[in-house]
Design a protein around this motif. Structure first.
Motif, PDB file in Angstrom:
ATOM      1  N   GLU A 183     -23.416  53.449   3.001  1.00 53.80           N
ATOM      2  CA  GLU A 183     -22.317  52.977   1.736  1.00 53.80           C
ATOM      3  C   GLU A 183     -21.956  54.099   0.895  1.00 53.80           C
ATOM      4  O   GLU A 183     -22.621  55.043   0.492  1.00 53.80           O
ATOM      5  CB  GLU A 183     -23.311  51.877   1.227  1.00 53.80           C
ATOM      6  CG  GLU A 183     -21.914  50.922   0.460  1.00 53.80           C
ATOM      7  CD  GLU A 183     -22.436  49.735  -0.203  1.00 53.80           C
ATOM      8  OE1 GLU A 183     -21.944  48.581   0.332  1.00 53.80           O
ATOM      9  OE2 GLU A 183     -23.086  49.993  -1.109  1.00 53.80           O
ATOM     10  N   GLU A 190     -23.248  48.131 -13.991  1.00 59.72           N
ATOM     11  CA  GLU A 190     -23.502  46.986 -13.173  1.00 59.72           C
ATOM     12  C   GLU A 190     -23.698  45.834 -13.824  1.00 59.72           C
ATOM     13  O   GLU A 190     -24.265  45.461 -14.998  1.00 59.72           O
ATOM     14  CB  GLU A 190     -24.918  47.145 -12.453  1.00 59.72           C
ATOM     15  CG  GLU A 190     -24.725  48.390 -11.272  1.00 59.72           C
ATOM     16  CD  GLU A 190     -26.074  48.553 -10.440  1.00 59.72           C
ATOM     17  OE1 GLU A 190     -26.790  47.455 -10.306  1.00 59.72           O
ATOM     18  OE2 GLU A 190     -26.284  49.611 -10.240  1.00 59.72           O
ATOM     19  N   GLU A 281     -23.756  43.991  -3.882  1.00 59.75           N
ATOM     20  CA  GLU A 281     -24.650  42.865  -2.858  1.00 59.75           C
ATOM     21  C   GLU A 281     -24.534  41.547  -3.241  1.00 59.75           C
ATOM     22  O   GLU A 281     -24.089  41.258  -4.255  1.00 59.75           O
ATOM     23  CB  GLU A 281     -26.048  43.445  -2.808  1.00 59.75           C
ATOM     24  CG  GLU A 281     -26.557  43.155  -4.349  1.00 59.75           C
ATOM     25  CD  GLU A 281     -28.122  42.839  -4.531  1.00 59.75           C
ATOM     26  OE1 GLU A 281     -28.871  42.681  -3.418  1.00 59.75           O
ATOM     27  OE2 GLU A 281     -28.513  42.932  -5.720  1.00 59.75           O
TER      28      GLU A 281
HETATM   29  P1  AMP Z   1     -29.229  46.261  -4.037  1.00 63.51           P
HETATM   30  O1  AMP Z   1     -30.702  45.923  -3.584  1.00 63.51           O
HETATM   31  O2  AMP Z   1     -28.144  46.308  -2.805  1.00 63.51           O
HETATM   32  O3  AMP Z   1     -28.898  45.645  -5.134  1.00 63.51           O
HETATM   33  O4  AMP Z   1     -29.471  47.753  -4.489  1.00 63.51           O
HETATM   34  C1  AMP Z   1     -30.379  48.010  -5.534  1.00 63.51           C
HETATM   35  C2  AMP Z   1     -29.868  49.039  -6.328  1.00 63.51           C
HETATM   36  O5  AMP Z   1     -29.286  50.292  -5.647  1.00 63.51           O
HETATM   37  C3  AMP Z   1     -28.550  48.453  -7.146  1.00 63.51           C
HETATM   38  O6  AMP Z   1     -29.002  47.508  -8.177  1.00 63.51           O
HETATM   39  C4  AMP Z   1     -27.900  49.783  -7.316  1.00 63.51           C
HETATM   40  O7  AMP Z   1     -28.288  50.238  -8.657  1.00 63.51           O
HETATM   41  C5  AMP Z   1     -28.054  50.674  -6.349  1.00 63.51           C
HETATM   42  N1  AMP Z   1     -26.925  50.681  -5.498  1.00 63.51           N
HETATM   43  C6  AMP Z   1     -26.824  49.779  -4.414  1.00 63.51           C
HETATM   44  N2  AMP Z   1     -25.615  50.194  -3.798  1.00 63.51           N
HETATM   45  C7  AMP Z   1     -25.079  51.070  -4.293  1.00 63.51           C
HETATM   46  C8  AMP Z   1     -23.734  51.853  -4.358  1.00 63.51           C
HETATM   47  N3  AMP Z   1     -23.128  51.504  -3.103  1.00 63.51           N
HETATM   48  N4  AMP Z   1     -23.669  52.710  -5.255  1.00 63.51           N
HETATM   49  C9  AMP Z   1     -24.563  53.115  -6.146  1.00 63.51           C
HETATM   50  N5  AMP Z   1     -25.654  52.525  -6.500  1.00 63.51           N
HETATM   51  C10 AMP Z   1     -25.926  51.376  -5.337  1.00 63.51           C
END
Ligand code: AMP
Length: 425
Positions: A183, A190, A281
């Protein structure tokens, strides 16, 4: 109202605590619950709160338990049973369920599915490639450049996402996943925005923020979450309305259009980038530990609103009401969390922490004879409220300081920057 709450963590402890405050709720059965829930006193006369040990992977067993005590409402806490489809047999048994069907839970169960729903509903999110071979992953990684964002497509208990500038680490994580999403990197603060929905109407909660990294200053490995606070004094005005309009409502409408309406808690993890709001997400359930900060601030009776959602009557319910002020939650984790959390360490000081005005939610505890001991990575979530963020923060940390667990870890900077900005307001 008789309520069955599925799960055993800090989120479920907070859910049971908040449900108990609702005068309509006369009985709560937590399955399997935890030692904190087991000693939760009734909030009003005639109310009972009990834990029942049940294997939540045994759907027939859960349905039998719900029928046995005549549950009016079932609230499924964690993502694993939702993605495994536990809500479906409960609904088929005629019980109102707060939690999505197996099909709708795919919004969390598969990141590729979530991207597809977002694309159809024109929801703003990072560009991504879905890859099934190491070659495809390498190509996508090089197309975006660093920092690399590599996500396991399926559920991975908070360990599925790697954000790194190290190309080899990115490739290695991709190689370990069956299907992987590469991605675009999204910068900016956030925000977690939760919405209660009956599949048509969306009731947003107030925004919260969690802290995923183990150490102060967002250093160290990713965790399930080390703390949270709400509301966000720095959030742009109109954020909740914008996210409802551009993200939550379109996704709820799209899932209904597909014939898989989403009933439950839709969690949008957002990045406020320089180019606007982007979805990082979706989760299909209350977030942990944001829930432990949010629910103590909620004035609307929780059982009544979850029941209205579960029975398709949210439109008549009206908006949620919140207590003024702030809440801060600090997670106390065991020694060596997250790599190899130590179990069996004595926990003391909980009565003192609670006497100091904090709510202490159990996340990974067990009873050993007369003692309370650690039984998981995240052991406790300590929440305090206050008229403003600095006060809530001070109270939460004063309570954490009263708790003793050998080798335990907690962050000292939960809500610190926001408290400074709150002071400046
Ligand atoms: P998730 O499990 O998708 O919440 O991802 C865990 C953490 O990874 C998130 O809280 C973000 O800090 C980081 N993260 C996920 N996707 C991205 C992205 N596209 N760009 C930057 N940080 C991300």
């Amino acid at each position: 109202m008789k309520v069955l709450v599925i799960g055993s963590g800090g989120r479920e402890h907070a859910l049971v605590w908040a449900l108990a405050q609702d005068p309509e709720v006369e009985e709560i059965v937590a399955a399997p619950g935890n030692p904190g829930i087991a000693v939760l006193p009734p909030a009003h006369d005639g109310q009972t709160i009990v834990c029942r040990s049940v294997d939540i992977a045994d759907h027939d067993g859960v349905v039998a338990l719900a029928k046995e005590f005549g549950a009016d409402l079932a609230v499924v806490g964690p993502e694993a049973p939702l993605v495994a489809g536990l809500a479906d047999p409960l609904r088929e048994a005629g019980i109102a369920v707060f939690g999505p069907s197996k099909d709708a839970a795919q919004i969390e169960g598969s990141k590729a599915f979530a991207k597809d729903v977002m694309a159809t509903a024109s929801v703003p999110t990072g560009r991504a490639y879905v890859c099934t071979t190491p070659e495809q992953a390498a190509e996508a990684i090089d197309a975006f450049g660093p920092p690399y964002v590599v996500k396991d497509d399926g559920l991975a208990a908070g360990k599925g996402v790697v954000v790194t500038s190290d190309r080899d680490e990115a490739l290695q994580h991709a190689a370990g996943c069956e299907q992987v999403l590469i991605e675009e990197y999204l910068d900016g603060p956030e925000v977690s925005l939760f919405a209660i929905t009956d599949g048509t109407t969306v009731l947003p909660m107030q925004p919260a923020q969690d802290f995923k990294r183990l150490k102060d200053g967002d250093e160290g490995p990713n965790t399930g979450g080390m703390g949270a606070y709400t509301p966000l004094p720095w959030a742009p005005e109109g954020l909740v309305d914008e996210v409802c309009e551009r993200v939550l409502q379109p996704v709820v409408d799209e899932l209904r259009r597909r014939g898989t309406p989403f009933t439950g808690l839709l969690y949008a993890g957002l990045a406020l980038t320089s180019r606007g709001v982007r979805v990082i997400e979706f989760n299909c359930r209350f977030g942990d530990p944001e829930t432990q900060a949010l629910l103590p601030m909620l004035q609307t009776p929780l059982g009544s609103v979850l029941y209205a959602a579960a029975t398709g009557k949210l439109e008549e319910f009206g908006p949620l009401h919140w207590q003024p002020g702030s809440a801060v939650t600090v997670v106390v984790a065991s020694k060596k969390y997250p790599s190899n959390p130590r179990k069996g360490d004595l926990i003391t000081g909980l009565d003192e922490a609670q006497a100091a005005g904090a709510l202490v939610f159990h996340a990974g505890t067990a009873v050993d004879g007369e003692d309370l001991v650690t039984a998981g990575g995240r052991v406790l979530a300590v929440t305090a409220t206050g008229d403003d963020l600095p006060t809530a923060r001070e109270r939460a940390y004063a309570a954490v300081d009263l708790i003793r667990i050998k080798g335990s870890q907690h962050r000292t900077d939960i809500a610190l920057n926001a408290a400074r900005s709150d002071l400046a307001v």
